[in-house]
Scaffold this motif. Sequence first.
Motif, PDB file in Angstrom:
ATOM      1  N   GLY A  21     -12.118   5.692  -3.904  1.00 17.19           N
ATOM      2  CA  GLY A  21     -13.040   4.613  -3.597  1.00 17.19           C
ATOM      3  C   GLY A  21     -12.369   3.282  -3.312  1.00 17.19           C
ATOM      4  O   GLY A  21     -12.972   2.387  -2.736  1.00 17.19           O
ATOM      5  N   GLU A  22     -11.108   3.114  -3.706  1.00 16.56           N
ATOM      6  CA  GLU A  22     -10.358   1.884  -3.462  1.00 16.56           C
ATOM      7  C   GLU A  22      -9.497   1.973  -2.198  1.00 16.56           C
ATOM      8  O   GLU A  22      -8.927   0.984  -1.769  1.00 16.56           O
ATOM      9  N   ALA A  23      -9.384   3.161  -1.631  1.00 14.61           N
ATOM     10  CA  ALA A  23      -8.520   3.367  -0.457  1.00 14.61           C
ATOM     11  C   ALA A  23      -9.141   2.737   0.784  1.00 14.61           C
ATOM     12  O   ALA A  23     -10.354   2.646   0.923  1.00 14.61           O
ATOM     13  N   LEU A  24      -8.260   2.305   1.684  1.00 18.84           N
ATOM     14  CA  LEU A  24      -8.672   1.741   2.968  1.00 18.84           C
ATOM     15  C   LEU A  24      -8.304   2.706   4.085  1.00 18.84           C
ATOM     16  O   LEU A  24      -7.251   3.356   4.026  1.00 18.84           O
ATOM     17  N   PRO A  25      -9.130   2.806   5.111  1.00 14.74           N
ATOM     18  CA  PRO A  25      -8.762   3.649   6.263  1.00 14.74           C
ATOM     19  C   PRO A  25      -7.626   2.994   7.049  1.00 14.74           C
ATOM     20  O   PRO A  25      -7.425   1.780   6.984  1.00 14.74           O
ATOM     21  N   LEU A  26      -6.902   3.812   7.805  1.00 15.09           N
ATOM     22  CA  LEU A  26      -5.821   3.306   8.646  1.00 15.09           C
ATOM     23  C   LEU A  26      -6.310   3.139  10.080  1.00 15.09           C
ATOM     24  O   LEU A  26      -7.116   3.927  10.561  1.00 15.09           O
ATOM     25  N   ASP A  27      -5.774   2.110  10.747  1.00 17.54           N
ATOM     26  CA  ASP A  27      -6.098   1.921  12.163  1.00 17.54           C
ATOM     27  C   ASP A  27      -5.164   2.768  13.022  1.00 17.54           C
ATOM     28  O   ASP A  27      -4.351   3.552  12.498  1.00 17.54           O
ATOM     29  N   GLU A  28      -5.239   2.610  14.327  1.00 17.56           N
ATOM     30  CA  GLU A  28      -4.424   3.422  15.245  1.00 17.56           C
ATOM     31  C   GLU A  28      -2.930   3.108  15.163  1.00 17.56           C
ATOM     32  O   GLU A  28      -2.104   3.861  15.659  1.00 17.56           O
ATOM     33  N   HIS A  29      -2.581   1.993  14.487  1.00 19.14           N
ATOM     34  CA  HIS A  29      -1.173   1.612  14.311  1.00 19.14           C
ATOM     35  C   HIS A  29      -0.695   1.901  12.888  1.00 19.14           C
ATOM     36  O   HIS A  29       0.313   1.356  12.445  1.00 19.14           O
TER      37      HIS A  29
ATOM     38  N   HIS B 197       0.834  -1.209   0.000  1.00 17.19           N
ATOM     39  CA  HIS B 197       0.000   0.000   0.000  1.00 17.19           C
ATOM     40  C   HIS B 197       0.865   1.253   0.000  1.00 17.19           C
ATOM     41  O   HIS B 197       2.007   1.227   0.451  1.00 17.19           O
ATOM     42  N   LEU B 198       0.262   2.348  -0.462  1.00 15.74           N
ATOM     43  CA  LEU B 198       0.828   3.681  -0.300  1.00 15.74           C
ATOM     44  C   LEU B 198      -0.049   4.401   0.705  1.00 15.74           C
ATOM     45  O   LEU B 198      -1.275   4.400   0.579  1.00 15.74           O
ATOM     46  N   LEU B 199       0.569   5.011   1.703  1.00 19.11           N
ATOM     47  CA  LEU B 199      -0.167   5.641   2.796  1.00 19.11           C
ATOM     48  C   LEU B 199      -0.163   7.154   2.684  1.00 19.11           C
ATOM     49  O   LEU B 199       0.877   7.760   2.420  1.00 19.11           O
ATOM     50  N   CYS B 200      -1.324   7.742   2.930  1.00 21.56           N
ATOM     51  CA  CYS B 200      -1.447   9.190   3.114  1.00 21.56           C
ATOM     52  C   CYS B 200      -1.732   9.396   4.592  1.00 21.56           C
ATOM     53  O   CYS B 200      -2.830   9.073   5.066  1.00 21.56           O
ATOM     54  N   MET B 201      -0.766   9.904   5.310  1.00 18.58           N
ATOM     55  CA  MET B 201      -0.922  10.084   6.747  1.00 18.58           C
ATOM     56  C   MET B 201      -1.878  11.239   7.062  1.00 18.58           C
ATOM     57  O   MET B 201      -2.560  11.207   8.078  1.00 18.58           O
ATOM     58  N   ALA B 202      -1.963  12.238   6.192  1.00 16.75           N
ATOM     59  CA  ALA B 202      -2.852  13.380   6.430  1.00 16.75           C
ATOM     60  C   ALA B 202      -4.321  12.954   6.394  1.00 16.75           C
ATOM     61  O   ALA B 202      -5.118  13.375   7.225  1.00 16.75           O
ATOM     62  N   ASP B 203      -4.681  12.106   5.421  1.00 17.57           N
ATOM     63  CA  ASP B 203      -6.065  11.650   5.285  1.00 17.57           C
ATOM     64  C   ASP B 203      -6.310  10.303   5.950  1.00 17.57           C
ATOM     65  O   ASP B 203      -7.445   9.833   5.972  1.00 17.57           O
ATOM     66  N   ARG B 204      -5.233   9.663   6.460  1.00 19.37           N
ATOM     67  CA  ARG B 204      -5.334   8.346   7.114  1.00 19.37           C
ATOM     68  C   ARG B 204      -5.928   7.316   6.160  1.00 19.37           C
ATOM     69  O   ARG B 204      -6.823   6.563   6.496  1.00 19.37           O
ATOM     70  N   LEU B 205      -5.390   7.294   4.920  1.00 17.01           N
ATOM     71  CA  LEU B 205      -5.839   6.363   3.899  1.00 17.01           C
ATOM     72  C   LEU B 205      -4.675   5.542   3.364  1.00 17.01           C
ATOM     73  O   LEU B 205      -3.540   6.014   3.330  1.00 17.01           O
ATOM     74  N   ALA B 206      -4.989   4.306   2.937  1.00 14.71           N
ATOM     75  CA  ALA B 206      -4.009   3.414   2.323  1.00 14.71           C
ATOM     76  C   ALA B 206      -4.504   3.062   0.921  1.00 14.71           C
ATOM     77  O   ALA B 206      -5.602   2.532   0.760  1.00 14.71           O
ATOM     78  N   PHE B 207      -3.697   3.372  -0.086  1.00 17.30           N
ATOM     79  CA  PHE B 207      -4.025   3.060  -1.465  1.00 17.30           C
ATOM     80  C   PHE B 207      -3.306   1.774  -1.851  1.00 17.30           C
ATOM     81  O   PHE B 207      -2.082   1.672  -1.690  1.00 17.30           O
ATOM     82  N   PRO B 208      -4.034   0.771  -2.354  1.00 15.68           N
ATOM     83  CA  PRO B 208      -3.409  -0.521  -2.649  1.00 15.68           C
ATOM     84  C   PRO B 208      -2.475  -0.460  -3.846  1.00 15.68           C
ATOM     85  O   PRO B 208      -2.640   0.368  -4.746  1.00 15.68           O
ATOM     86  N   ILE B 209      -1.491  -1.357  -3.834  1.00 11.94           N
ATOM     87  CA  ILE B 209      -0.618  -1.568  -4.983  1.00 11.94           C
ATOM     88  C   ILE B 209      -0.932  -2.974  -5.475  1.00 11.94           C
ATOM     89  O   ILE B 209      -0.739  -3.949  -4.745  1.00 11.94           O
ATOM     90  N   ARG B 210      -1.455  -3.069  -6.694  1.00 15.14           N
ATOM     91  CA  ARG B 210      -1.844  -4.365  -7.264  1.00 15.14           C
ATOM     92  C   ARG B 210      -0.997  -4.657  -8.491  1.00 15.14           C
ATOM     93  O   ARG B 210      -0.962  -3.857  -9.423  1.00 15.14           O
TER      94      ARG B 210
ATOM     95  N   PRO C 201      -3.512  -0.563   7.244  1.00 18.29           N
ATOM     96  CA  PRO C 201      -4.800  -0.556   6.543  1.00 18.29           C
ATOM     97  C   PRO C 201      -5.794  -1.505   7.211  1.00 18.29           C
ATOM     98  O   PRO C 201      -5.443  -2.615   7.618  1.00 18.29           O
ATOM     99  N   ILE C 202      -7.024  -1.052   7.329  1.00 15.20           N
ATOM    100  CA  ILE C 202      -8.097  -1.895   7.876  1.00 15.20           C
ATOM    101  C   ILE C 202      -8.683  -2.652   6.696  1.00 15.20           C
ATOM    102  O   ILE C 202      -9.430  -2.088   5.887  1.00 15.20           O
ATOM    103  N   THR C 203      -8.304  -3.931   6.552  1.00 16.49           N
ATOM    104  CA  THR C 203      -8.757  -4.724   5.424  1.00 16.49           C
ATOM    105  C   THR C 203     -10.244  -5.010   5.540  1.00 16.49           C
ATOM    106  O   THR C 203     -10.786  -5.167   6.624  1.00 16.49           O
ATOM    107  N   GLY C 204     -10.894  -5.026   4.408  1.00 17.95           N
ATOM    108  CA  GLY C 204     -12.333  -5.257   4.375  1.00 17.95           C
ATOM    109  C   GLY C 204     -13.143  -4.001   4.582  1.00 17.95           C
ATOM    110  O   GLY C 204     -14.355  -4.010   4.450  1.00 17.95           O
TER     111      GLY C 204
END
Length: 69
Positions: free
Chosen positions: A48-56, A26-39, A59-62
């Motif tokens: 719409g494909e980004a995943l939110p980040l958890d407290e660590h 994944h590529l992470l945006c720390m400002a928006d707390r999003l993870a963009f997948p690398i496929r 990426p929160i899968t699913g």
Amino acid sequence: MDTRLIQLLVCPVCKGPLQRTTDGAHLLCMADRLAFPIRDGIPVMLEGEALPLDEHDQPITGATTGQEL
């Protein structure tokens, strides 16, 4: 994925810098707390494909961002 390419990419939401996860999935945006997948070596830079980040900062899968295009 080439490190030089990552340095050219920005978050499609805030245009901020991205960081690659240690596993390179994944590529992470720390400002928006999003993870963009690398496929298959290609970053999927769609909000719409980004995943939110958890407290660590993992990426929160699913999960989805709830944004529809």
